[in-house]
Motif scaffolding. Structure first.
Motif, short mmCIF file in Angstrom:
data_model
loop_
_atom_site.label_atom_id
_atom_site.label_comp_id
_atom_site.label_asym_id
_atom_site.label_seq_id
_atom_site.Cartn_x
_atom_site.Cartn_y
_atom_site.Cartn_z
N ASP A 16 -7.39 3.52 12.58
CA ASP A 16 -7.15 4.90 12.12
C ASP A 16 -8.47 5.67 12.02
O ASP A 16 -8.54 6.84 12.39
CB ASP A 16 -6.45 4.90 10.75
N LYS A 103 -8.74 6.93 1.75
CA LYS A 103 -7.54 6.88 0.91
C LYS A 103 -6.89 8.26 0.79
O LYS A 103 -5.67 8.39 0.84
CB LYS A 103 -7.89 6.35 -0.49
N GLU A 104 -7.71 9.29 0.64
CA GLU A 104 -7.18 10.66 0.50
C GLU A 104 -6.44 11.10 1.76
O GLU A 104 -5.61 12.01 1.70
CB GLU A 104 -8.34 11.65 0.24
N ASN A 105 -6.75 10.49 2.88
CA ASN A 105 -6.15 10.92 4.14
C ASN A 105 -5.15 9.92 4.73
O ASN A 105 -4.78 10.01 5.90
CB ASN A 105 -7.25 11.24 5.15
N GLY A 106 -4.73 8.99 3.90
CA GLY A 106 -3.70 8.04 4.33
C GLY A 106 -4.14 7.09 5.42
O GLY A 106 -3.31 6.54 6.16
N ILE A 107 -5.45 6.89 5.52
CA ILE A 107 -5.99 6.00 6.56
C ILE A 107 -5.74 4.54 6.15
O ILE A 107 -6.05 4.15 5.01
CB ILE A 107 -7.49 6.30 6.77
N ARG A 108 -5.17 3.77 7.07
CA ARG A 108 -4.79 2.39 6.74
C ARG A 108 -5.75 1.35 7.32
O ARG A 108 -5.86 0.24 6.82
CB ARG A 108 -3.36 2.10 7.22
N ASP A 142 -5.72 -2.53 -3.31
CA ASP A 142 -5.23 -1.25 -2.79
C ASP A 142 -4.22 -1.50 -1.68
O ASP A 142 -4.42 -2.35 -0.82
CB ASP A 142 -6.43 -0.48 -2.22
N ASN A 143 -3.12 -0.73 -1.74
CA ASN A 143 -2.08 -0.93 -0.72
C ASN A 143 -2.15 0.07 0.43
O ASN A 143 -1.40 -0.04 1.38
CB ASN A 143 -0.70 -0.85 -1.37
N THR A 144 -3.02 1.05 0.33
CA THR A 144 -3.13 2.04 1.41
C THR A 144 -3.87 1.43 2.59
O THR A 144 -3.38 1.40 3.72
CB THR A 144 -3.92 3.29 0.95
#
Ligand code: ADP
Length: 174
Positions: A16, A103-108, A142-144
């Motif tokens: 990502d 994390k703020e941008n939903g990067i996995r 963290d799960n993201t």
């Protein structure tokens, strides 16, 4: 495993986000920065220009444009002098702020180069200790983020990063 050492060129990674060890201008430079700029294309350069630079330890996001990665997180590592001029804290900030932006941008999935250990002269042992420990602590519960790659471009970096990660696992299981 969530954390792995990857040996090779960060610009080819289908994650990502890749992290760029940039300079304060965010307009491109040598080392990994130059490689990312060459691979990402002219629109990427334009997106970087709009960021207006960054301070040491900050992290800012652009798209990946011609790269396989969706995003690039640009962070500015400290130039190493003697380790007594706030370099460890600044290097930690690079990893902390990059993870925060991710994390703020939903990067996995995210790949880090060995920030500051090239042109900026940070000793690889100390830099790898900070890189692995900081990122591990911020991502273990963290799960993201479910994949973190520490990218090594040479033998020494690969072996030091691998040792540091193994040490963290051992500590966790003691
Ligand atoms: P800095 O200015 O932060 O020291 P450098 O780009 O000079 O940044 O070096 C940081 C690390 O990135 C070094 O370990 C260097 O070998 C590595 N590197 C250089 N090119 C690449 C690349 N294409 N992919 C991954 N790592 C790279």
């Amino acid at each position: 495993m969530k954390w792995e050492v990857f040996r090779g060129d960060i610009t080819g990674l289908e994650v990502d986000a890749i992290v760029n060890a940039a300079n304060k201008s965010l307009l491109g430079g040598g080392g990994v920065d130059g490689a990312i700029h060459r691979a990402a294309g002219p629109e990427f350069k334009e997106a970087c220009r709009k960021l207006g630079g960054a301070e040491t330890g900050e992290a800012k996001l652009t798209g990946g444009f011609d790269l396989p990665a969706d995003y690039v997180i640009h962070t500015v590592g400290p130039v190493y002098r003697d380790g007594k001029h706030g370099e460890p804290e600044k290097l930690k900030d690079c990893y902390r702020n990059s993870i925060k932006v991710a994390k703020e941008n939903g990067i996995r999935s995210i790949a880090f180069p060995a920030i500051s250990t090239g042109i900026y002269g940070y000793p690889i042992e100390e830099a790898s200790e900070i890189a692995t420990r900081t990122v591990y602590e911020l991502t273990k519960d963290d799960n993201t983020i479910d994949k973190v790659l520490f990218v090594a471009f040479d033998d020494k970096t690969e072996s030091v990063l691998s040792d540091k990660l193994e040490k963290l696992y051992r500590e966790e299981n003691d």
